[in-house]
Design an enzyme around this catalytic site. Structure first.
Site, PDB file in Angstrom:
ATOM      1  N   LYS A 149      47.762  90.763  50.064  1.00 22.04           N
ATOM      2  CA  LYS A 149      46.744  91.745  50.427  1.00 22.04           C
ATOM      3  C   LYS A 149      45.593  91.070  51.168  1.00 22.04           C
ATOM      4  CE  LYS A 149      46.441  94.918  47.400  1.00 22.04           C
ATOM      5  NZ  LYS A 149      46.265  95.424  46.061  1.00 22.04           N
ATOM      6  N   ARG A 177      40.367  94.245  43.611  1.00 20.62           N
ATOM      7  CA  ARG A 177      41.822  94.391  43.513  1.00 20.62           C
ATOM      8  C   ARG A 177      42.496  93.039  43.347  1.00 20.62           C
ATOM      9  NH1 ARG A 177      43.577  98.768  47.811  1.00 20.62           N
ATOM     10  NH2 ARG A 177      41.715 100.012  47.723  1.00 20.62           N
ATOM     11  N   GLY A 190      53.238  95.021  38.551  1.00 20.38           N
ATOM     12  CA  GLY A 190      52.853  94.864  37.149  1.00 20.38           C
ATOM     13  C   GLY A 190      51.402  94.426  36.958  1.00 20.38           C
ATOM     14  N   MET A 228      47.047  94.132  37.751  1.00 21.74           N
ATOM     15  CA  MET A 228      45.917  94.991  37.407  1.00 21.74           C
ATOM     16  C   MET A 228      45.718  96.135  38.408  1.00 21.74           C
ATOM     17  SD  MET A 228      41.997  93.893  36.933  1.00 21.74           S
ATOM     18  CE  MET A 228      41.348  94.569  38.432  1.00 21.74           C
ATOM     19  N   ARG A 277      50.955  96.074  54.530  1.00 19.74           N
ATOM     20  CA  ARG A 277      51.908  95.040  54.105  1.00 19.74           C
ATOM     21  C   ARG A 277      53.295  95.497  54.528  1.00 19.74           C
ATOM     22  NH1 ARG A 277      51.469  96.339  47.637  1.00 19.74           N
ATOM     23  NH2 ARG A 277      52.067  98.508  47.818  1.00 19.74           N
ATOM     24  N   HIS A 292      84.035  86.386  30.540  1.00 22.44           N
ATOM     25  CA  HIS A 292      85.262  87.005  31.035  1.00 22.44           C
ATOM     26  C   HIS A 292      84.992  88.405  31.563  1.00 22.44           C
ATOM     27  CE1 HIS A 292      89.033  89.283  30.573  1.00 22.44           C
ATOM     28  NE2 HIS A 292      89.564  88.177  31.066  1.00 22.44           N
ATOM     29  N   SER A 341      88.404  72.823  45.975  1.00 31.64           N
ATOM     30  CA  SER A 341      87.628  74.046  45.779  1.00 31.64           C
ATOM     31  C   SER A 341      86.799  73.850  44.507  1.00 31.64           C
ATOM     32  CB  SER A 341      88.554  75.245  45.641  1.00 31.64           C
ATOM     33  OG  SER A 341      87.785  76.391  45.399  1.00 31.64           O
ATOM     34  N   CYS A 394      84.793  78.401  44.649  1.00 28.42           N
ATOM     35  CA  CYS A 394      85.342  79.683  44.205  1.00 28.42           C
ATOM     36  C   CYS A 394      84.750  80.121  42.874  1.00 28.42           C
ATOM     37  CB  CYS A 394      86.855  79.641  44.145  1.00 28.42           C
ATOM     38  SG  CYS A 394      87.468  78.439  42.966  1.00 28.42           S
ATOM     39  N   TYR A 450      83.857  76.814  53.176  1.00 23.69           N
ATOM     40  CA  TYR A 450      83.897  78.242  52.869  1.00 23.69           C
ATOM     41  C   TYR A 450      83.379  78.525  51.469  1.00 23.69           C
ATOM     42  CZ  TYR A 450      88.108  77.322  50.078  1.00 23.69           C
ATOM     43  OH  TYR A 450      88.976  76.846  49.137  1.00 23.69           O
TER      44      TYR A 450
END
Ligand code: PEP
Ligand code: MG
Length: 887
Positions: free
Chosen positions: A37, A107, A116, A118, A351, A467, A775, A842, A862
């Site tokens: 801000k 503020r 959350g 003030m 913002r 699992h 992997s 993986c 990858y």
């Protein structure tokens, strides 16, 4: 503990930043110091927008405040007073003056927007004397007294900790007594009476008189902002959004402008584009003769912004020019707050606006077309994880809900159904056309059929890589895991939560994106993928270096992943293929077998089934690489457990039940995860891997003869030593070569390994000699490196995260310093031995954007993730590559 509570800080050289038209000391790039801000207020004044003058106290002072034991250091005050007097000079009013007083707003403003924190305090500086001055200088006593009563309401709540609803009730009572509906209908006398009453009530309820000294009010409010950084709701918000406690908040003190000065005044909030669809349309609302909090508080219904052009055409024109300027300047959709005081427009905030994933994609595409941003900027700005919202049905945010409990958001989506407690019931009820939620303490591979049948899965134990979580994500099925607030009682087929006792058949709704569980049915909305989604995905593909594969074990998952753009399969967990009703008995016969020939007979039954499984996967993947992992879990996971199940199985396969039971008992292990599993199974029972290798080779041979070009990748899990791999590779190669001879076909294939034990990572140069690829199984690598059970640690890892020991659950986002170092070591050592060694990941981390950035930076080839994460991974990989290039 909160890391702001540290004694170590250095006094900053500058910590109060003044802003006024053309005189900003800060700028938009200073968010770390000024908060979002404060930084943007400074920037707006710098570019000549009408912003009421004020100053920002930096986030460093928040750190100092906590280091001093929740107290402002003395050296802060003189600087604040200096800035305040600059504001006074600029405006030509004095704070606390009884004829023409300066009033201010106070503020909070952290680096990232934090709902959350003030609430804003407006009209600070009013007391019984200054209110008279304001009444005279504005020539509007009603306005002055209305501002005063608002100030008392806000200040007593936010700073003095009084329950503000008491004052609100008093106000409502007075309105009822007078037969009026709107606050604006209260007369000056009414307001005067209210102010007196409010002050008396504050005295009664808090034991303190309402502070009349404006300076005392100001210090109270500044302290309250810093204090609000560590309130429970701020901490919770930070945890949910990965905001470090050490950031702290800034405080913005700004001279007031008034939207409640009459019908030529107003206040409003707006977005420069529609935050829910992304449509290019000015979107917002305003209230005439009101102050900021009236718009958000919902007491009066605000009017759509389009009406402002009719009611106040001049300020609206200015607003239009300014919002367009802001968007072009910040190159992003803005969320703005404004006030109109006597027909003059003032900007109070701008913002980057929060938006849905759908809007984010639309806005990005539109801004590229408008040449406001480049494709690269668009990609860098998108949050890959948010794409999840688009891929699954979600709960209707407007629907009414009763929350029952909250667990881990293991696999996204919003589903409802009747609860059942066994996989058998899930299957049976599904066949009867019912929608079910499978509720288990935790799941095991045996539950797969029930998981497939269920709409969603709820477990009371287990973490993000338990699992249930892994399998559900793989299936793209909603899952809430590790919900310890729910007590599952299998015996009575009941679950208890929050005083509710739910029986089999009762309906609940799961939100897999938040981990929340609701009573009864909550309406859902279906996902829709539009052109913007496709377009951005293609852009991401053009940018990224990392390939994106999927973890899939069924043709359905493989197809889903292909549709989402997967470039192959990085992990097929073959054990998931063993639970089909047509084969589980053969699997069990293989396990129970006493002799090699008995085992081979059972494996012969499985061979054609596995061959067909692989044939289908290869076919769907159309020549893209497919990595098949040979059997991994301990054998006891496949055997029947209860006496009844054992009896039935023994009857079906014509075996002695006692023999079956004895064998099952013999398979028991104290630490199965560290026991007889992975390649260790093949060291003792080579026939299993041989059968699987043969099935893979025969499927490949068939497709080769049908004209498809493919290179199957056979992967051996849980290797700890080079010797294990050397031995098992030789066996695998022998089988594949035999099949090629038998079938008179020739195809390329690779044999590689998973790196999922620390020893494998640190001896990767030895292991690489026998591997065509690596992997990283980062699920097991995390489990074994941290010595944390992936199935049990969900119960306490939350505390580790909330207490800052881990920034994030290490099973969700890779522990870069620990496990990540092993990954990097493994890659580097592996490639030292074999220059072009192909390396991927993986584990579940393959679908986590932060982990993907890490994998990009350690040069993996990858990542492989669940089908529904493929788009997320494509975007995250592109983003990671762009960030790396920038560095
Ligand atoms: C792993 O350990 O990371 C892995 C992918 O294997 P699994 O989750 O099947 O143990
Ligand atoms: Mg593993």
């Amino acid at each position: 503990m909160e890391t702001t509570n540290t004694k170590t800080y250095t006094k900053p050289e500058k910590f109060v930043y003044y802003f006024a038209a053309g005189e900003a000391e800060g700028n938009a790039g200073m968010k770390n110091t000024l908060g979002g801000k404060g930084a943007n207020l400074a920037e707006m004044t710098a570019i000549g927008l009408p912003v009421p003058p004020g100053f920002t106290i930096s986030t460093d002072i928040c750190t100092a405040y906590y280091a001093e034991g929740s107290k402002l250091p003395d050296w802060v005050k003189p600087e604040v007073l200096k800035a305040l007097s600059r504001v006074e000079t600029k405006i030509g009013k004095k704070f606390g003056d009884t004829t023409n007083p300066l009033l201010v707003s106070v503020r909070s403003g952290a680096r990232a927007s934090m709902p959350g924190m003030m609430d804003t305090i407006l009209n600070l500086g009013l007391n019984d004397q200054t209110v008279e001055g304001l009444a005279k200088s504005s020539n509007n006593p009603r306005f002055a007294w209305d501002s005063y009563r608002r100030f008392i309401q806000m200040y007593s709540d936010v700073v003095m900790g009084m329950n503000s609803s008491l004052l609100e009730v008093t106000l409502e009572d007075l309105k009822a007594e007078k037969g009026i509906h709107l606050d604006t209908d209260l007369s000056t006398d009414d307001l005067k009476k209210l102010v007196k009453k409010f002050k008396d009530m504050v005295q009664q309820m808090t034991g303190q008189s309402f502070p009349s000294d404006p300076m005392e009010q100001l210090w109270g409010a500044i302290n309250a902002v810093f204090k609000s950084w560590n309130t429970a709701r701020a901490i919770t918000y930070r945890e949910l959004h990965d905001i470090p406690a050490a950031w702290g908040t800034a405080v913005n003190v700004q001279s007031m402008v008034f939207g409640n000065l009459g019908d030529d005044s107003a206040t409003g909030v707006a977005f420069t584009r529609d935050p829910s669809t992304g449509a290019k349309k000015f979107y917002g609302e305003f209230l005439v003769n009101a102050q900021g909090e009236d718009v958000v508080a919902g007491i009066r219904t605000p009017q759509p912004i389009s009406l402002l052009s009719e009611i106040m055409p001049e300020p609206y024109k200015d607003l239009e020019t300014i919002y367009k300027k802001l968007e072009t300047y910040f190159k992003d959709m803005q969320d703005i707050e404004f006030t109109i005081e006597k027909n003059k427009l003032w900007m109070l905030q701008t913002r980057n606006g929060k938006r849905t994933a759908k809007a984010a994609l639309q806005i990005a595409c539109d801004m590229i077309d408008e040449k406001l941003i480049t494709e690269e900027e668009a990609i860098l700005r998108l949050d890959p994880s948010s794409l999840d919202q688009l891929l699954h049905p979600t709960l209707d945010p407007k629907a009414a809900k009763t929350i029952l409990a909250k667990g881990l958001p293991a696999s996204p989506g919003g589903v409802c159904g009747q609860i059942v407690f066994t996989p058998e019931d899930a299957v049976e009820w599904k066949e009867q056309g019912k929608k079910v939620i499978l509720v288990r303490i935790e799941t095991s591979p045996e539950d797969i059929a029930g998981m497939v049948a269920a709409q969603g899965i709820l477990t009371s134990r287990g973490g993000m890589t338990s699992h249930a979580a892994v399998v559900a994500r793989g299936m793209g099925k909603c899952c809430v895991a590790g919900c310890s607030e729910v007590e599952v009682d299998y015996t009575n087929e009941q679950m208890r939560a929050k005083g509710y006792n739910l029986k089999k058949g009762d309906v609940i709704t799961l939100d897999g994106s938040t981990g929340e569980i609701y009573l009864g049915e909550v309406k859902t909305i279906e996902p829709k993928l539009d052109g913007a989604f496709d377009r951005l995905m293609k852009m991401a593909d053009g940018v990224r270096r990392l390939k994106v594969r999927t973890n899939a074990d069924t043709p359905k998952d493989a197809q889903t992943a292909r549709n989402f753009g997967a470039e192959g399969i990085g992990l097929c967990r073959t054990e998931h293929m063993f639970f089909g009703a047509d084969r589980i008995d053969a699997v069990r016969e293989m396990i129970i077998a006493e002799t090699k020939s008995e085992r081979e007979r059972a494996l012969e039954k499985l061979l054609p089934m596995q061959r067909d499984d692989f044939y289908q996967l290869f076919k769907i993947m159309e020549g893209f690489p497919v990595t098949i992992r040979l059997l991994d879990p301990p054998l006891h996971e496949f055997v029947p457990h209860t006496d009844e199940e054992i009896q039935h199985f023994a009857q079906r396969v014509k075996m002695d039940a006692n023999r079956v039971k004895a064998k099952i008992q013999a398979l028991h292990e104290f630490n199965p995860m560290l026991g007889h599993r992975g390649c260790r199974l093949a060291v003792t029972f080579p026939e299993i891997y041989q059968m699987q290798s043969r099935a893979i080779a025969e499927a490949a041979a068939k497709l080769t003869s049908e004209g498809m070009k493919l290179v199957p990748e056979i992967m051996i899990p849980l290797i700890a030593t080079a010797k294990e791999l050397e031995m098992l590779r030789a066996q695998t190669v022998a089988v594949v070569e035999t099949v090629m001879k038998e079938t008179k076909t020739k195809f390329d294939y690779q044999v590689g390994t998973m790196i999922e034990l620390p020893r494998a990572a640190v001896t990767a140069h030895e292991i690489a000699k026998h591997a065509d690829f690596f992997s990283f199984g980062t699920n097991d690598l995390t489990q074994t490196t941290l010595g944390l059970s992936r199935d049990d640690s969900g119960r306490f890892l939350g505390s580790y995260v909330s207490q800052g020991i881990f920034a994030k659950d290490p099973f969700v986002s890779i522990d870069q310093v620990g496990v990540g170092t092993l990954v990097k070591t493994g890659v580097d050592l592996g490639r030292q031995a074999k220059g072009q060694l192909k390396v991927g990941v993986c584990g579940e981390h393959g679908g986590d954007p932060d982990s993907i950035e890490f994998f990009e930076n350690v040069n993996l080839d990858y990542v492989s993730c669940s089908p529904f994460r493929v788009p997320i991974a494509r975007l995250a990989a592109a983003k990671a590559h762009l960030k790396r290039k920038k560095k």
